[in-house]
Design an enzyme around this catalytic site. Structure first.
Site, PDB file in Angstrom:
ATOM      1  N   CYS A  73     -25.942   5.783 -50.950  1.00  0.00           N
ATOM      2  CA  CYS A  73     -26.966   5.940 -51.990  1.00  0.00           C
ATOM      3  C   CYS A  73     -27.499   7.343 -52.252  1.00  0.00           C
ATOM      4  O   CYS A  73     -27.243   7.948 -53.290  1.00  0.00           O
ATOM      5  CB  CYS A  73     -28.148   5.044 -51.658  1.00  0.00           C
ATOM      6  SG  CYS A  73     -27.745   3.301 -51.491  1.00  0.00           S
ATOM      7  N   HIS A 131     -35.315   7.347 -54.066  1.00  0.00           N
ATOM      8  CA  HIS A 131     -34.512   7.567 -52.852  1.00  0.00           C
ATOM      9  C   HIS A 131     -34.132   9.026 -52.634  1.00  0.00           C
ATOM     10  O   HIS A 131     -33.094   9.324 -52.033  1.00  0.00           O
ATOM     11  CB  HIS A 131     -33.234   6.700 -52.890  1.00  0.00           C
ATOM     12  CG  HIS A 131     -32.731   6.365 -51.508  1.00  0.00           C
ATOM     13  ND1 HIS A 131     -31.470   5.876 -51.284  1.00  0.00           N
ATOM     14  CD2 HIS A 131     -33.324   6.455 -50.301  1.00  0.00           C
ATOM     15  CE1 HIS A 131     -31.298   5.687 -49.991  1.00  0.00           C
ATOM     16  NE2 HIS A 131     -32.411   6.025 -49.366  1.00  0.00           N
TER      17      HIS A 131
END
Ligand code: CA
Length: 455
Positions: A73, A131
């Site tokens: 990610c 993130h």
């Protein structure tokens, strides 16, 4: 009557679009999270209906060899947002959710694409999963996004009304303000995407719509489960229900684009941030080997579509292209320059996709995890995979599954690719922040306590 109304609505929308003084195209980047290579209709999936993404793909270009720059990610998104291999600035790990740690995030000396576009006069929206660091200094509004709606961590519960402790339960934010979201998260992000597009139709914009679907937790809604109830395996059924919620939502966003008269003035990218995670959920990366986290194709080759009605001829493109290329392509459309003071790895792909330039934008692509403990190089059809135990060589043209190791037959090719890696790696640095799950001396690792301290 309804037809007349719709006609008038369409006419007004077109008139509004025509009145827009600044004609520079919009850029819409839609990112799925942990989506399997073979889990969309246009990729060959049989059990999950994804008509809206299939239509986008049919009207656009399916990049069969579309890659992201990392097999998981946060580094993958860091590459996308900077147009640079993220190893150049040490962003090779997923950061811990440590809101009081100034190191764990996308370094603030990196210039993100929304910042460049904002400086060029674009409205820049970010929706969904961030993130890229939980410390306030990494906040999307401080990194170039004029409009932010989403969550700061690496994942989130999909039912916002269920509150607990920790990263997956933090409040959503509109810009810096916490909000009380009521909708299933995928629906909420689609709603926000459609609203952004409608709101800013009078000026050029960039929208980064970063769904956390179909990442865990596998939270579903009955109306989506109902539509895939024929799937017997419960894990697969849940995954499918989450996928069609995203497909519906992307349809809603694309409908907003059309209704506001902007469809032909908007370049759309769609891809997943990494391959499907084979250990956690019932996704399908066929025909690729392995999945999320891996140096094999299943880690970083992803469903990848580029669409621009009227400007890009529908079809397939089979030269390797990368999520790194979003940056240069968007800058070209905005008629602005990428940062000039640092090496960039991003190539404007439009001349290639419009067949004005032969060959592909990249002769070589690289991947690296854990400071080079594993790495991979793709050069033409050849792929070197350095696992923990061995160096392997595959020819992807004949062997997309990476089953037939040709290292012993072609040591000279293996060596050439390995030399290319060594040269590329000279521009990289070791990871600059702690690995996921690390303990900190003298610090609490109780996330709820950290959040409380920051309230
Ligand atoms: Ca992911």
């Amino acid at each position: 009557m309804k037809r007349i109304f719709l006609f008038l609505l369409a006419f007004c929308s077109m008139a509004l679009a025509a009145e827009r003084a600044d004609k520079r195209p919009n850029v819409l980047v839609i990112v799925a999270d942990d989506l399997g290579y073979n889990d969309l209709g246009f990729q060959g999936c049989k059990d999950i209906p994804t008509p809206r993404l299939d239509a986008l793909a049919k009207g656009g270009i399916i990049c069969t060899d579309g890659y992201v720059s990392h097999p998981f990610c946060s580094p993958s998104r860091a590459g996308l947002l900077t147009g640079r291999y993220q190893q150049r600035f040490g962003h090779e790990r997923n950061p811990n959710y440590w809101p009081d740690d100034e190191k764990s995030g996308l370094p603030t000396d990196q210039i993100l694409l929304p910042q460049v576009l904002k400086d060029a006069g674009y409205v820049t929206g970010g929706i969904g999963k961030w993130h890229e660091g939980a410390h306030p200094k990494f906040h999307p509004n401080l990194r170039g996004f004029t409009d932010w709606y989403g969550f700061i961590g690496g994942g989130h519960r999909y039912y916002p009304e269920i509150k607990g402790n920790g990263e997956y339960n933090i409040p959503l934010q509109r810009n810096h303000e916490n909000v009380d979201e009521k909708e299933y998260l995928t629906d909420a992000f689609s709603r926000e995407g459609a609203a952004f597009i409608d709101k800013y139709k009078a000026q050029p914009w960039f929208l980064y719509l970063a769904y956390n679907a179909v990442h865990t937790p596998m939270d579903t809604m009955p109306q989506y489960v109902e539509r895939v109830k024929n799937i017997e395996d419960e894990k697969r059924r849940k995954y499918a229900a989450m996928t069609i919620a995203m497909d519906d939502g992307i349809g809603r966003v694309l409908d907003a684009l059309k209704a506001s008269g902007q469809e032909e003035n908007t370049l759309v990218f769609f891809f997943s941030d990494n391959g499907g995670p084979l250990n956690e959920v019932k996704c399908d990366n066929a025909p690729l080997r392995a999945g999320k986290g891996s140096m094999y194709e299943g880690g970083s080759r992803v469903p990848f579509v580029v669409s621009w009605p009227g400007k890009l001829q529908a079809g397939k493109y089979d030269e390797p292209i990368s999520s790194l290329d979003v940056y240069a392509t968007a800058c070209a459309l905005a008629d602005t320059k990428m940062p000039q003071d640092r090496p960039m790895d991003s190539v404007n792909v439009l001349p290639y996709l419009q067949h004005q330039v032969k060959g592909g934008p990249h002769t070589t692509l690289f991947w690296r995890v854990e400071n080079g403990a594993q790495y991979a190089v793709r050069s033409g059809d050849w792929k070197l995979v350095k696992t923990k135990d061995a160096k392997q060589l595959f020819n992807l043209k004949n062997d997309i599954r990476e089953k037939n190791d040709l290292a012993a037959q072609h040591p000279e090719i293996l060596q050439r690719l390995d030399d290319q890696y060594t040269e590329w790696n000279k521009g990289n640095i070791p990871p600059i922040f702690a690995p996921l799950g690390a303990k900190r001396e003298g610090k609490t690792d109780d996330k709820s306590k950290i959040e409380k301290a920051l309230e």
